[in-house]
Design a protein around this motif. Structure first.
Motif, PDB file in Angstrom:
ATOM      1  N   SER A 178      50.737 -45.890  -1.627  1.00 24.82           N
ATOM      2  CA  SER A 178      49.273 -45.993  -1.715  1.00 24.82           C
ATOM      3  C   SER A 178      48.790 -47.172  -0.879  1.00 24.82           C
ATOM      4  N   VAL A 217      44.828 -51.811  -3.112  1.00 22.74           N
ATOM      5  CA  VAL A 217      43.601 -51.539  -3.862  1.00 22.74           C
ATOM      6  C   VAL A 217      42.376 -52.124  -3.156  1.00 22.74           C
ATOM      7  N   ASP A 218      42.474 -53.391  -2.694  1.00 17.35           N
ATOM      8  CA  ASP A 218      41.278 -54.012  -2.100  1.00 17.35           C
ATOM      9  C   ASP A 218      40.865 -53.303  -0.814  1.00 17.35           C
ATOM     10  N   ARG A 226      41.479 -49.851  -0.193  1.00 14.72           N
ATOM     11  CA  ARG A 226      40.993 -48.482  -0.440  1.00 14.72           C
ATOM     12  C   ARG A 226      39.672 -48.456  -1.192  1.00 14.72           C
ATOM     13  N   LEU A 227      39.371 -49.569  -1.934  1.00  9.86           N
ATOM     14  CA  LEU A 227      38.077 -49.591  -2.634  1.00  9.86           C
ATOM     15  C   LEU A 227      36.899 -49.736  -1.667  1.00  9.86           C
ATOM     16  N   VAL A 229      43.764 -42.107  -1.233  1.00  3.12           N
ATOM     17  CA  VAL A 229      44.350 -43.430  -1.498  1.00  3.12           C
ATOM     18  C   VAL A 229      45.693 -43.626  -0.791  1.00  3.12           C
ATOM     19  N   GLY A 283      37.152 -44.328 -10.866  1.00  2.00           N
ATOM     20  CA  GLY A 283      37.379 -44.599  -9.437  1.00  2.00           C
ATOM     21  C   GLY A 283      36.078 -44.594  -8.648  1.00  2.00           C
ATOM     22  N   HIS A 329      34.051 -47.840  -9.434  1.00  2.00           N
ATOM     23  CA  HIS A 329      34.578 -49.013  -8.725  1.00  2.00           C
ATOM     24  C   HIS A 329      34.158 -49.010  -7.257  1.00  2.00           C
ATOM     25  N   ARG A 330      34.215 -47.834  -6.623  1.00  2.00           N
ATOM     26  CA  ARG A 330      33.827 -47.781  -5.211  1.00  2.00           C
ATOM     27  C   ARG A 330      32.334 -48.048  -5.023  1.00  2.00           C
ATOM     28  N   SER A 340      45.646 -43.316  -9.892  1.00  2.00           N
ATOM     29  CA  SER A 340      45.264 -44.259  -8.835  1.00  2.00           C
ATOM     30  C   SER A 340      43.977 -44.983  -9.230  1.00  2.00           C
ATOM     31  N   GLU A 399      44.797 -47.889 -11.430  1.00  2.00           N
ATOM     32  CA  GLU A 399      45.402 -49.033 -10.711  1.00  2.00           C
ATOM     33  C   GLU A 399      44.310 -49.947 -10.153  1.00  2.00           C
ATOM     34  N   GLU A 400      43.113 -49.384  -9.979  1.00  2.00           N
ATOM     35  CA  GLU A 400      42.060 -50.120  -9.275  1.00  2.00           C
ATOM     36  C   GLU A 400      41.244 -51.026 -10.197  1.00  2.00           C
TER      37      GLU A 400
END
Ligand SMILES: Cc1cc2nc3c(=O)[nH]c(=O)nc-3n(C[C@H](O)[C@H](O)[C@H](O)COP(=O)(O)OP(=O)(O)OC[C@H]3O[C@@H](n4cnc5c(N)ncnc54)[C@H](O)[C@@H]3O)c2cc1C
Ligand code: SF4
Length: 486
Positions: free
Chosen positions: A17, A20-21, A23-24, A30, A299, A302-303, A339, A342-343
């Motif tokens: 993957s 995180v920083d 893909r956000l 991901v 998810g 967060h985005r 996934s 995880e974020e």
């Protein structure tokens, strides 16, 4: 067999993957593009080509898993793709989105991590698209029969592709503005980029399938009129009626069904909006429901830049290992870290929402909850555990109760429902109305993409037999099959 010692020499390794920083900051899938190909042949070599391949039985489509593992090991991608498509119209969807009951049933999983079947599947199909191996398969001759398919989710698309290839003239009716059902507007871009749907639709168009979007059968076109125009109908309208939460304060602004919230985020990615009409930006977000739909809300929030994200689940936290009543090869209920989890965000189990509290403008501000426990088999509030958490955006992801009953489709066709409120069908997927078939969530109830594709393929066979008296199309499942899955 791939490599007789593959499973001894190689451990399980899965797709990498992106951090995180990173893909956000975007909405792309991901996974690191291209990270699978260098490892996938070794991973496929772990397959033991079992005498009784339980993976087959775990897969509703009956995917020929050991066969394509062998081809992937030998890097014969073209043969692997042919074997993959023998049982699955859309492996790029299942290879990305399926919870992989095949891996739970893999024999290697008895005492080692399972073969990475899903990663092998997605590698084969991505390679096939990249090398131009996926071509339209137009029928050699037309039957002169016409079929209308209602709904363009995975069940409707699978049924339409099978029936078109069998020589029938097929039109897919979709009430949304774009084709794809929940693949398009439920599942977020970061789980599956929509370009994968678009190129399949192009393939289907080239084969002869026609698509009519923006038409709701029952409302814009009467079901009875549709039936008169076509020789047969396949209903694949999904189970889109969402379960609600009728507690005090439900009417406050800022409380939405997940399927009111998620499609708007997907529409931003399609270019319809610059910013989503419902956004989590800067807000304390609470997602009610601990399943996959809830994880998709997490998810997405967060985005969009949520201040905090809390996911609530009424049931206790599942265990990390199989419970004794869910032994191999069944599909166990396990604690999953998707996934989206995880974020970030917090997951709270064994809690129930009692009411919502708003400000003077009618906007939700707080969610009140209490802890619950099972007493005499019933979930009961624990006294003294009431508390409130900040909630400026609440999404309800508590499942779906059945097919839409408001547009008149069920009544106009005169369809019977089963005891669970789904559209009833016989062993050929035919409803009580001759020539009208049902596939996917509309008949099975809320389920999975892999079941929807299997249902679409099976209903296509029933429909083909109705039209021509016989069929060479495969029927991987019967309507009552539950296989190893819930
Ligand atoms: C947010 C979310 C995430 C999910 N994630 C996963 C996942 O990761 N993996 C997985 O396996 N499953 C997942 N699922 C479940 C999966 O998406 C469904 O089981 C599957 O899409 C069902 O396919 P279907 O074709 O039966 O129905 P749908 O995909 O629901 O498609 C039905 C279509 O019919 C159309 N329609 C309805 N009525 C009419 C009408 N009267 N006229 C014309 N058109 C009509 C609808 O607009 C819709 O496009 C998820 C579900 C949700 C809600
Ligand atoms: S059960 Fe596992 S090891 Fe056996 S054939 Fe299937 S994928 Fe290979």
């Amino acid at each position: 067999m791939a490599d007789p010692k593959g499973f001894l020499n190689h451990g399980r390794e899965v797709a990498k993957s992106r951090p995180v920083d990173v893909r956000l900051k975007d909405w792309n899938e991901v996974y690191v593009p291209g990270s699978l190909l260098p490892i996938i042949s070794k991973q496929a070599s772990r397959c033991m080509d079992c005498g009784i391949p339980f993976c087959h039985n775990g897969c509703p489509l009956g995917n020929l898993i050991p066969e394509w593992n062998d081809f992937a090991y030998r890097e014969d991608w073209s043969a692997a793709s042919e074997r993959l498509h023998a049982t699955n119209n859309f492996p790029e969807f299942t290879g990305r989105l399926c919870p992989a009951p095949c891996e739970s049933a893999c024999v290697l999983a008895i005492n080692q991590p399972a073969v990475t079947i899903k990663n092998v599947e997605v590698s084969i199909i991505d390679k096939a698209w990249d090398s131009g191996d996926v071509e339209p398969q137009a029928p050699e001759r037309l039957s002169g029969k016409t079929v209308a398919v209602i709904g363009s989710g995975p069940a409707g698309l699978a049924a339409a592709q099978q029936l078109t290839r069998a020589g029938h003239t097929v039109a897919v009716y979709e009430r949304a503005d774009r084709v794809g059902g929940l693949l398009r507007y439920g599942i977020p871009e970061f789980k599956m980029e929509k370009r994968h749907i678009n190129r399949r639709i192009e393939q289907m168009r080239a084969e002869g399938t026609r698509f009519r979007t923006g038409i709701e059968i029952g409302r814009d076109l009467k079901a009875t009129d549709l039936k008169k125009r076509y020789d047969a109908v396949v209903i694949a309208a999904g189970a889109t009626t969402a379960r609600d939460l009728p507690v005090p304060g439900r009417e406050l602004n800022g409380i939405h069904q997940a399927m009111e919230y998620l499609p708007l985020a997907n529409k931003v990615q399609e270019g319809d909006y610059v910013t989503p009409p419902i956004s989590a930006e800067g807000k304390h977000v609470v997602v009610i429901g601990g399943g996959d739909t809830g994880a998709d809300c997490v998810g997405t929030a967060h985005r969009q830049g949520a201040a905090s994200v809390t996911q609530l689940e009424i049931m206790p936290r599942p265990g990390e290992d199989r419970a004794p009543h869910q032994p191999w090869p069944t599909f166990p209920m396990l604690y999953k870290v998707t996934s989206a989890h995880e974020e970030g965000g917090e997951r709270v189990y064994s809690v129930s929402t009692t009411h919502f509290e708003g400000d003077e403008d009618g906007n939700v501000q707080w969610l009140h909850l209490s802890e619950v426990e099972f007493i005499d088999g019933k979930l009961t509030s624990k006294p003294g555990t009431e508390r409130k958490i900040p909630a400026q955006l609440v999404t309800l992801a508590m499942g779906f109760t059945g097919t839409d009953r408001e547009n008149g489709l069920v009544e106009q066709f005169g369809l019977e429902l089963d005891e669970r409120g789904n559209i009833a069908r016989d062993a050929d997927f035919q409803t009580n109305v001759p020539g009208v078939f049902v596939a996917g969530d509309a008949g099975r109830g809320q389920s999975l993409i892999v079941w929807a594709i299997a249902e679409g393929r099976s209903a296509a066979r029933g429909c083909d037999r109705f039209l021509t008296g016989a069929s060479e199309l495969p029927a991987p499942i019967r309507p009552t099959d539950r296989s190893l899955m819930v």
